[in-house]
Design a protein around this motif. Structure first.
Motif, PDB file in Angstrom:
ATOM      1  N   GLN A   1      63.217  29.372  98.128  1.00  0.00           N
ATOM      2  CA  GLN A   1      62.388  28.598  97.557  1.00  0.00           C
ATOM      3  C   GLN A   1      61.215  27.375  97.643  1.00  0.00           C
ATOM      4  OE1 GLN A   1      61.581  29.533  94.315  1.00  0.00           O
ATOM      5  NE2 GLN A   1      59.065  28.242  93.816  1.00  0.00           N
ATOM      6  N   LYS A   2      61.724  26.562  98.939  1.00  0.00           N
ATOM      7  CA  LYS A   2      61.064  25.943  99.709  1.00  0.00           C
ATOM      8  C   LYS A   2      60.176  27.239 100.529  1.00  0.00           C
ATOM      9  CE  LYS A   2      61.112  21.933  98.937  1.00  0.00           C
ATOM     10  NZ  LYS A   2      60.243  20.326  97.813  1.00  0.00           N
ATOM     11  N   GLN A   3      60.666  28.059 101.438  1.00  0.00           N
ATOM     12  CA  GLN A   3      59.708  29.039 102.029  1.00  0.00           C
ATOM     13  C   GLN A   3      58.514  30.193 101.841  1.00  0.00           C
ATOM     14  OE1 GLN A   3      62.335  31.822 104.086  1.00  0.00           O
ATOM     15  NE2 GLN A   3      63.818  29.951 105.257  1.00  0.00           N
ATOM     16  N   LEU A   4      58.757  30.096 100.354  1.00  0.00           N
ATOM     17  CA  LEU A   4      58.289  30.768  99.794  1.00  0.00           C
ATOM     18  C   LEU A   4      56.848  30.205  98.939  1.00  0.00           C
ATOM     19  CD1 LEU A   4      59.872  32.975  96.881  1.00  0.00           C
ATOM     20  CD2 LEU A   4      58.791  34.179  98.031  1.00  0.00           C
ATOM     21  N   GLU A   5      57.270  29.061  98.922  1.00  0.00           N
ATOM     22  CA  GLU A   5      56.063  27.719  98.631  1.00  0.00           C
ATOM     23  C   GLU A   5      55.656  27.645  99.554  1.00  0.00           C
ATOM     24  OE1 GLU A   5      57.473  24.061  97.368  1.00  0.00           O
ATOM     25  OE2 GLU A   5      57.993  24.943  95.384  1.00  0.00           O
ATOM     26  N   LEU A   6      55.614  27.239 101.339  1.00  0.00           N
ATOM     27  CA  LEU A   6      55.607  27.267 102.638  1.00  0.00           C
ATOM     28  C   LEU A   6      54.449  29.148 102.622  1.00  0.00           C
ATOM     29  CD1 LEU A   6      53.920  26.150 105.086  1.00  0.00           C
ATOM     30  CD2 LEU A   6      56.984  27.140 106.174  1.00  0.00           C
ATOM     31  N   LEU A   7      54.758  29.555 102.245  1.00  0.00           N
ATOM     32  CA  LEU A   7      53.899  31.059 102.614  1.00  0.00           C
ATOM     33  C   LEU A   7      52.846  31.219 101.766  1.00  0.00           C
ATOM     34  CD1 LEU A   7      54.017  33.960 103.732  1.00  0.00           C
ATOM     35  CD2 LEU A   7      55.759  34.453 101.530  1.00  0.00           C
TER      36      LEU A   7
ATOM     37  N   ARG B   1      46.848  30.875 100.790  1.00  0.00           N
ATOM     38  CA  ARG B   1      45.823  30.098 100.005  1.00  0.00           C
ATOM     39  C   ARG B   1      45.086  28.941 100.979  1.00  0.00           C
ATOM     40  NH1 ARG B   1      49.609  27.490  96.182  1.00  0.00           N
ATOM     41  NH2 ARG B   1      50.192  25.988  97.554  1.00  0.00           N
ATOM     42  N   GLY B   2      45.400  29.027 102.796  1.00  0.00           N
ATOM     43  CA  GLY B   2      45.020  29.114 103.184  1.00  0.00           C
ATOM     44  C   GLY B   2      43.856  30.245 104.428  1.00  0.00           C
ATOM     45  N   VAL B   3      44.867  31.236 104.167  1.00  0.00           N
ATOM     46  CA  VAL B   3      43.896  32.204 105.369  1.00  0.00           C
ATOM     47  C   VAL B   3      43.342  32.407 103.720  1.00  0.00           C
ATOM     48  CG1 VAL B   3      44.377  35.198 105.382  1.00  0.00           C
ATOM     49  CG2 VAL B   3      45.903  33.308 106.116  1.00  0.00           C
ATOM     50  N   ALA B   4      43.209  31.967 102.827  1.00  0.00           N
ATOM     51  CA  ALA B   4      41.955  33.122 102.015  1.00  0.00           C
ATOM     52  C   ALA B   4      40.416  31.667 101.923  1.00  0.00           C
ATOM     53  CB  ALA B   4      42.733  33.358 100.367  1.00  0.00           C
ATOM     54  N   ASP B   5      40.856  30.889 102.283  1.00  0.00           N
ATOM     55  CA  ASP B   5      39.942  29.624 102.346  1.00  0.00           C
ATOM     56  C   ASP B   5      39.492  29.384 103.460  1.00  0.00           C
ATOM     57  OD1 ASP B   5      41.288  28.197 100.245  1.00  0.00           O
ATOM     58  OD2 ASP B   5      42.221  26.726 101.292  1.00  0.00           O
TER      59      ASP B   5
ATOM     60  N   GLU C   1      40.976  32.542 110.846  1.00  0.00           N
ATOM     61  CA  GLU C   1      41.107  33.293 110.205  1.00  0.00           C
ATOM     62  C   GLU C   1      42.895  34.429 110.398  1.00  0.00           C
ATOM     63  OE1 GLU C   1      39.666  36.486 106.903  1.00  0.00           O
ATOM     64  OE2 GLU C   1      38.441  35.068 108.365  1.00  0.00           O
ATOM     65  N   GLU C   2      42.510  34.901 111.702  1.00  0.00           N
ATOM     66  CA  GLU C   2      43.230  36.050 112.744  1.00  0.00           C
ATOM     67  C   GLU C   2      44.297  35.265 113.075  1.00  0.00           C
ATOM     68  OE1 GLU C   2      41.061  36.944 115.696  1.00  0.00           O
ATOM     69  OE2 GLU C   2      39.507  38.897 114.702  1.00  0.00           O
ATOM     70  N   LYS C   3      44.453  34.255 113.036  1.00  0.00           N
ATOM     71  CA  LYS C   3      45.611  33.510 113.772  1.00  0.00           C
ATOM     72  C   LYS C   3      46.654  32.964 111.878  1.00  0.00           C
ATOM     73  CE  LYS C   3      43.975  30.846 117.640  1.00  0.00           C
ATOM     74  NZ  LYS C   3      43.940  29.611 118.053  1.00  0.00           N
TER      75      LYS C   3
ATOM     76  N   THR D   1      46.694  34.614 109.350  1.00  0.00           N
ATOM     77  CA  THR D   1      46.912  36.111 108.996  1.00  0.00           C
ATOM     78  C   THR D   1      47.943  36.540 109.817  1.00  0.00           C
ATOM     79  OG1 THR D   1      44.675  37.134 108.137  1.00  0.00           O
ATOM     80  CG2 THR D   1      46.341  38.258 108.788  1.00  0.00           C
ATOM     81  N   LEU D   2      48.104  36.133 111.339  1.00  0.00           N
ATOM     82  CA  LEU D   2      49.608  36.974 111.427  1.00  0.00           C
ATOM     83  C   LEU D   2      50.458  35.913 111.518  1.00  0.00           C
ATOM     84  CD1 LEU D   2      50.627  38.504 114.117  1.00  0.00           C
ATOM     85  CD2 LEU D   2      49.637  36.573 115.724  1.00  0.00           C
ATOM     86  N   ALA D   3      50.192  34.301 111.705  1.00  0.00           N
ATOM     87  CA  ALA D   3      51.097  33.558 111.152  1.00  0.00           C
ATOM     88  C   ALA D   3      51.951  34.025 109.617  1.00  0.00           C
ATOM     89  CB  ALA D   3      50.584  31.953 110.829  1.00  0.00           C
ATOM     90  N   SER D   4      51.008  34.453 108.858  1.00  0.00           N
ATOM     91  CA  SER D   4      51.230  34.375 107.095  1.00  0.00           C
ATOM     92  C   SER D   4      52.368  35.789 107.176  1.00  0.00           C
ATOM     93  CB  SER D   4      49.593  35.193 106.654  1.00  0.00           C
ATOM     94  OG  SER D   4      50.868  35.550 104.747  1.00  0.00           O
TER      95      SER D   4
END
Length: 266
Positions: free
Chosen positions: A35-41, A46-50, A116-118, A120-123
């Protein structure tokens, strides 16, 4: 004093750790970690979207400034063609200021695009990690559940589980109580038979009564035995008489002949 406090603290931490170990369920811990990993994801997404939203806003501003810059360039050309060099110079000055803003926005746009690319890759990497963790989590949970069930079955068969231990203790207590009641009942019967205790129902017999009953029972047996002997003796006597009569028939006949004339004379 400090040594005592340290020791008490160590004992408290040890007991707390042991209590936590008993209360901890690995399956719940794995679910919580997932659950914590899902929250981090979700935060990364959201960071990528921002960042993507900020990049898009910069692109809109760039398009608007570039449109204004092109318009000022056209106005400068027209003013210069009409001989209005002053207006052409003013238009070109404004265009130069806009070009500076465009240059700054393009730098920011490139920076945001790189972020954004970073992200996205991290996501994507985090998504792969979360998927792998979920698969491993379910495998561990299934293995743990199977091992727990196998352990409980083994404990049930061996009788060392808590539930079976309670059942065994209950059976042992019941057997002990049964044996105690049987021993008490036997002791009471012996005391009643010996006369040490009085029987209010009058069904218990003392030693004298029991002896008289025994003698009476023995007399009945003797009388029955004598009766049977008499019957056997009575049945054999007539048989012996018949056999004796047949054996002495030669002597009995003359006697019969002597008695018959006397009967006739009378």
């Amino acid at each position: 004093m400090s040594g005592v406090m340290k020791r008490m603290g160590m004992i408290f931490r040890a007991k707390a750790n042991k209590a936590l170990d008993r209360a901890e369920d690995p399956r719940e811990t794995l679910d919580y970690s997932y659950q914590k990993q899902l929250e981090l994801l979700q935060k990364v997404r959201r960071g990528v979207a921002d960042v993507a939203t900020s990049r898009k806003r910069l692109e809109l501003q760039l398009n608007q400034l570039q449109g204004q810059s092109s318009k000022l360039e056209d106005q400068g050309r027209k003013a210069l063609a009409l001989g209005r060099e002053d207006l052409a110079r003013e238009a070109l000055s404004r265009r130069a200021a806009l070009q500076q803003q465009v240059s700054d926005l393009e730098t920011q746009h490139q920076t945001l695009q790189g972020e954004e690319e970073k992200l996205t890759l991290a996501s994507q990497r985090l998504q792969a990690k979360v998927d792998a963790f979920r698969t491993k989590k379910e495998t561990i949970k299934a293995t743990y559940t199977a091992a727990q069930a196998q352990t409980r079955i083994g404990e049930a068969f061996s009788g060392i589980s808590e539930e079976m231990g309670d059942v065994g203790m209950a059976i042992q207590r019941a057997e002990d109580k049964t044996a105690q009641l049987q021993a008490r009942a036997g002791a009471i019967d012996e005391l009643l038979a010996s006369g040490a205790l009085d029987d209010p129902t009058g069904m218990a017999k003392d030693d004298l009564t029991a002896e008289l009953d025994r003698l009476s029972g023995g007399s009945d047996v003797e009388l029955e035995l004598q009766r049977m002997k008499a019957e056997l003796a009575g049945g054999s006597a007539p048989k012996q008489a018949i056999e004796g009569g047949n054996a002495g028939s030669g002597q009995a006949a003359p006697h019969a002949e002597q008695e018959r004339p006397r009967f006739d004379k009378q």
